[in-house]
Write an enzyme that holds these catalytic residues in place. Sequence first.
Site, mmCIF file in Angstrom:
data_model
loop_
_atom_site.group_PDB
_atom_site.id
_atom_site.type_symbol
_atom_site.label_atom_id
_atom_site.label_comp_id
_atom_site.label_asym_id
_atom_site.label_seq_id
_atom_site.Cartn_x
_atom_site.Cartn_y
_atom_site.Cartn_z
ATOM 1 N N TYR A 28 -2.256 -8.344 19.523
ATOM 2 C CA TYR A 28 -1.418 -8.954 20.559
ATOM 3 C C TYR A 28 -1.770 -8.379 21.927
ATOM 4 C CZ TYR A 28 2.806 -10.283 23.119
ATOM 5 O OH TYR A 28 3.688 -10.797 24.045
ATOM 6 N N SER A 52 1.904 -8.847 28.937
ATOM 7 C CA SER A 52 2.927 -8.039 28.298
ATOM 8 C C SER A 52 2.680 -6.575 28.585
ATOM 9 C CB SER A 52 2.897 -8.274 26.784
ATOM 10 O OG SER A 52 3.722 -7.354 26.112
#
Length: 146
Positions: free
Chosen positions: A140, A128
């Site tokens: 994350y 990401s």
Amino acid sequence: MNKRSFLITGASKGIGLALAQTLANTGHRVVGIARHAGGVDFPGILVPVDLGDRKATEQALATLTQQYAFDGLVNNVGLVRPQVLGEVDLDDFDAVMRVNLHSALLATQALLPGMRERQWGRIVNISSLTVLGITHRTAYAAAKAA
């Protein structure tokens, strides 16, 4: 073109579902894993598994690798628990790591022997842009960077 079999984690929505649809539309078999498999128009087999549960994940992967000779794996699943850096709760951090990182390692370890035996395979780990720095995404970003 050879018809191949792919396993996708986090396959019930977003990138995972789009990848499943693309692979299926080009003639490949797609097996997806998602926490919730109901109510999804999935172009293959969608297996409900909580990838944060190590035992359930290991059991599902063992069953799937007995049923299918996978040629590819897409480690896509992504759990986000938004928190600012100074307030990251370690239990939430661990949950994000279990889902995003541990499940990728477990899936890779489960599928790799078959790929080696057949002398062909592909493993794709979806990351990401969050790894470049976004507030409230510390755990994350760490998991996706790993």
